[in-house]
Design a protein around this motif. Structure first.
Motif, PDB file in Angstrom:
ATOM      1  N   GLN A 226     -48.228  48.836  10.616  1.00 39.94           N
ATOM      2  CA  GLN A 226     -49.654  48.973  10.922  1.00 39.94           C
ATOM      3  C   GLN A 226     -50.308  50.163   9.974  1.00 39.94           C
ATOM      4  OE1 GLN A 226     -51.836  46.626  12.452  1.00 39.94           O
ATOM      5  NE2 GLN A 226     -49.906  45.510  12.038  1.00 39.94           N
ATOM      6  N   SER A 227     -49.456  51.046   9.885  1.00 40.10           N
ATOM      7  CA  SER A 227     -49.800  52.390   8.925  1.00 40.10           C
ATOM      8  C   SER A 227     -48.714  52.730   8.144  1.00 40.10           C
ATOM      9  CB  SER A 227     -50.400  53.199  10.045  1.00 40.10           C
ATOM     10  OG  SER A 227     -49.324  54.075  10.647  1.00 40.10           O
ATOM     11  N   VAL A 228     -48.958  53.710   7.129  1.00 47.70           N
ATOM     12  CA  VAL A 228     -48.019  54.227   6.391  1.00 47.70           C
ATOM     13  C   VAL A 228     -47.117  55.123   7.215  1.00 47.70           C
ATOM     14  CG1 VAL A 228     -47.526  55.711   4.435  1.00 47.70           C
ATOM     15  CG2 VAL A 228     -49.394  54.341   4.357  1.00 47.70           C
ATOM     16  N   ASP A 229     -47.426  55.895   8.192  1.00 48.58           N
ATOM     17  CA  ASP A 229     -46.886  56.750   9.154  1.00 48.58           C
ATOM     18  C   ASP A 229     -45.771  55.888  10.109  1.00 48.58           C
ATOM     19  OD1 ASP A 229     -48.205  58.866   8.070  1.00 48.58           O
ATOM     20  OD2 ASP A 229     -49.709  58.694   9.537  1.00 48.58           O
ATOM     21  N   TYR A 231     -44.098  53.154   9.067  1.00 44.56           N
ATOM     22  CA  TYR A 231     -43.258  52.474   8.321  1.00 44.56           C
ATOM     23  C   TYR A 231     -41.773  52.628   8.586  1.00 44.56           C
ATOM     24  CZ  TYR A 231     -40.479  50.993   4.181  1.00 44.56           C
ATOM     25  OH  TYR A 231     -39.697  50.413   3.378  1.00 44.56           O
ATOM     26  N   ASP A 232     -41.044  51.726   8.957  1.00 41.68           N
ATOM     27  CA  ASP A 232     -39.634  51.554   9.146  1.00 41.68           C
ATOM     28  C   ASP A 232     -39.028  50.761   8.127  1.00 41.68           C
ATOM     29  OD1 ASP A 232     -37.276  51.349  10.261  1.00 41.68           O
ATOM     30  OD2 ASP A 232     -37.734  50.672  12.141  1.00 41.68           O
ATOM     31  N   PRO A 239     -37.589  44.287   0.800  1.00 46.64           N
ATOM     32  CA  PRO A 239     -37.412  44.329  -0.529  1.00 46.64           C
ATOM     33  C   PRO A 239     -37.842  45.492  -1.413  1.00 46.64           C
ATOM     34  CG  PRO A 239     -38.907  42.190  -0.075  1.00 46.64           C
ATOM     35  CD  PRO A 239     -38.721  43.199   1.035  1.00 46.64           C
ATOM     36  N   VAL A 240     -37.275  45.873  -2.405  1.00 46.67           N
ATOM     37  CA  VAL A 240     -37.547  47.216  -3.175  1.00 46.67           C
ATOM     38  C   VAL A 240     -39.103  47.411  -3.263  1.00 46.67           C
ATOM     39  CG1 VAL A 240     -37.005  48.497  -5.304  1.00 46.67           C
ATOM     40  CG2 VAL A 240     -35.337  47.150  -4.106  1.00 46.67           C
ATOM     41  N   ALA A 241     -39.543  46.269  -3.726  1.00 44.31           N
ATOM     42  CA  ALA A 241     -40.935  46.391  -3.777  1.00 44.31           C
ATOM     43  C   ALA A 241     -41.850  47.093  -2.940  1.00 44.31           C
ATOM     44  CB  ALA A 241     -41.702  45.001  -4.342  1.00 44.31           C
ATOM     45  N   VAL A 242     -41.504  46.928  -1.548  1.00 44.52           N
ATOM     46  CA  VAL A 242     -41.928  47.347  -0.385  1.00 44.52           C
ATOM     47  C   VAL A 242     -41.759  48.853  -0.577  1.00 44.52           C
ATOM     48  CG1 VAL A 242     -42.020  47.747   2.031  1.00 44.52           C
ATOM     49  CG2 VAL A 242     -42.072  45.130   1.018  1.00 44.52           C
ATOM     50  N   ASP A 243     -40.505  49.145  -0.689  1.00 47.30           N
ATOM     51  CA  ASP A 243     -40.447  50.675  -0.804  1.00 47.30           C
ATOM     52  C   ASP A 243     -41.057  51.551  -1.964  1.00 47.30           C
ATOM     53  OD1 ASP A 243     -38.338  50.513   1.108  1.00 47.30           O
ATOM     54  OD2 ASP A 243     -36.676  50.142  -0.441  1.00 47.30           O
ATOM     55  N   GLU A 244     -41.186  50.970  -2.968  1.00 41.12           N
ATOM     56  CA  GLU A 244     -42.086  51.466  -4.374  1.00 41.12           C
ATOM     57  C   GLU A 244     -43.344  51.477  -3.656  1.00 41.12           C
ATOM     58  OE1 GLU A 244     -41.230  48.830  -7.095  1.00 41.12           O
ATOM     59  OE2 GLU A 244     -39.131  49.903  -7.814  1.00 41.12           O
ATOM     60  N   PHE A 245     -44.069  50.358  -2.800  1.00 41.32           N
ATOM     61  CA  PHE A 245     -45.402  50.573  -2.345  1.00 41.32           C
ATOM     62  C   PHE A 245     -45.629  51.536  -1.603  1.00 41.32           C
ATOM     63  CE2 PHE A 245     -47.817  48.792   1.369  1.00 41.32           C
ATOM     64  CZ  PHE A 245     -49.265  49.138   0.874  1.00 41.32           C
ATOM     65  N   MET A 246     -44.533  51.910  -0.628  1.00 39.48           N
ATOM     66  CA  MET A 246     -44.791  53.101   0.247  1.00 39.48           C
ATOM     67  C   MET A 246     -44.608  54.376  -0.388  1.00 39.48           C
ATOM     68  SD  MET A 246     -45.416  51.337   2.946  1.00 39.48           S
ATOM     69  CE  MET A 246     -45.522  52.807   4.243  1.00 39.48           C
ATOM     70  N   GLU A 247     -43.749  54.745  -1.456  1.00 37.48           N
ATOM     71  CA  GLU A 247     -43.822  55.665  -2.158  1.00 37.48           C
ATOM     72  C   GLU A 247     -45.232  55.815  -2.840  1.00 37.48           C
ATOM     73  OE1 GLU A 247     -40.477  55.357  -5.031  1.00 37.48           O
ATOM     74  OE2 GLU A 247     -38.886  55.200  -3.307  1.00 37.48           O
ATOM     75  N   TRP A 248     -45.649  54.981  -3.467  1.00 39.37           N
ATOM     76  CA  TRP A 248     -46.992  54.769  -4.191  1.00 39.37           C
ATOM     77  C   TRP A 248     -48.019  55.327  -2.970  1.00 39.37           C
ATOM     78  CZ3 TRP A 248     -51.534  52.025  -3.029  1.00 39.37           C
ATOM     79  CH2 TRP A 248     -52.338  52.103  -3.907  1.00 39.37           C
TER      80      TRP A 248
END
Length: 255
Positions: A226-229, A231-232, A239-248
């Motif tokens: 529900q939020s960036v904070d 994130y688990d 998927p890696v795309a999700v990790d890259e999204f969170m880094e972005w």
């Protein structure tokens, strides 16, 4: 036959939400449940029965109301708009894709006579009224039953692929589809706007296509996060795309 042990049961035909200790008929191996009314209708020859519609009447209806003048085997653009209106669906919503799912259409944006005739005949339809009722039943089922929605969502990825052998869809197309099919869930997907913004920013660079894995898992990710904070990474299960999204999100101070 069984009695519900919690309030999470839903009839797979009429989408009625069941209360506690309600009588239902179900099949556990196929994850399919019916309320009393739908079970009785099934046994009396109502919806859910093996009654077939008239292919000749359906072919005549297709030819008269929806067929393209140049190619009688497909619907014309005006024919599609008339068809959607007759079915009571919004042509700008994902409900049109639910019809394609219902008829197992092969090509996106194309409704063939053979698919129309075979699909609705198997649903027990022979006229516009019966078709509309079946379409509305299916739309409600996809809207109200998460299990049915997920079947539709997984099918959609296969449906929109340009080639059977391809294992991905263009990111640009995925963004358009997510905007449509996630609309009913957007209140529970707080990160959806950011995900779409991220995809748009990398669609011409690092993420030109969306894999099946990303397509299927992003639904659960957006529902659960529900939020960036909060994130688990689930031990690297996303998927890696999700990790890259969170880094972005972190790099661009997106919250």
């Amino acid at each position: 036959k069984f009695s519900t042990t919690h309030r999470g049961y839903t009839c797979d035909v009429c989408s009625k939400k069941m209360g506690l200790y309600q009588e239902m008929w179900g099949c556990r191996s196929c994850n399919y449940d019916l309320c009393r009314n739908c079970y009785n209708n099934k046994n009396s020859g109502g919806y859910g029965s093996n009654k077939k519609g008239s292919t000749s009447k359906l072919e005549s209806l297709f030819k008269k109301s929806y067929a393209d003048k140049e190619d009688k085997e497909i619907m014309s653009e005006s024919g599609m708009l008339k068809f959607f209106k007759d079915c009571g669906v919004n042509p700008e919503s994902y409900e049109t894709l639910v019809i394609a799912f219902m008829l197992n259409c092969e090509e996106m944006g194309i409704y063939e006579k053979a698919e129309f005739t075979k699909g609705f005949a198997e649903q027990g339809c022979s006229n516009k009224k019966e078709i509309k009722n079946k379409v509305q039943d299916k739309v409600r089922s996809v809207q109200n039953n998460t299990s049915e929605y997920k079947k539709f969502y997984k099918w959609l990825f296969i449906h929109v692929k340009e080639d059977e052998k391809k294992k991905s869809v263009p990111t640009e197309l995925a963004i358009q589809l997510w905007g449509l099919v996630f609309k009913k869930y957007e209140k529970n997907m707080k990160l959806l706007p950011l995900w779409l913004e991220y995809c748009a920013s990398v669609q011409d660079k690092d993420m030109k296509v969306i894999s099946k894995d990303v397509w299927e898992q992003i639904f659960d990710f957006l529902q659960e996060t529900q939020s960036v904070d909060t994130y688990d990474d689930c031990g690297g299960a996303w998927p890696v795309a999700v990790d890259e999204f969170m880094e972005w999100c972190d790099e661009n101070n997106k919250k």
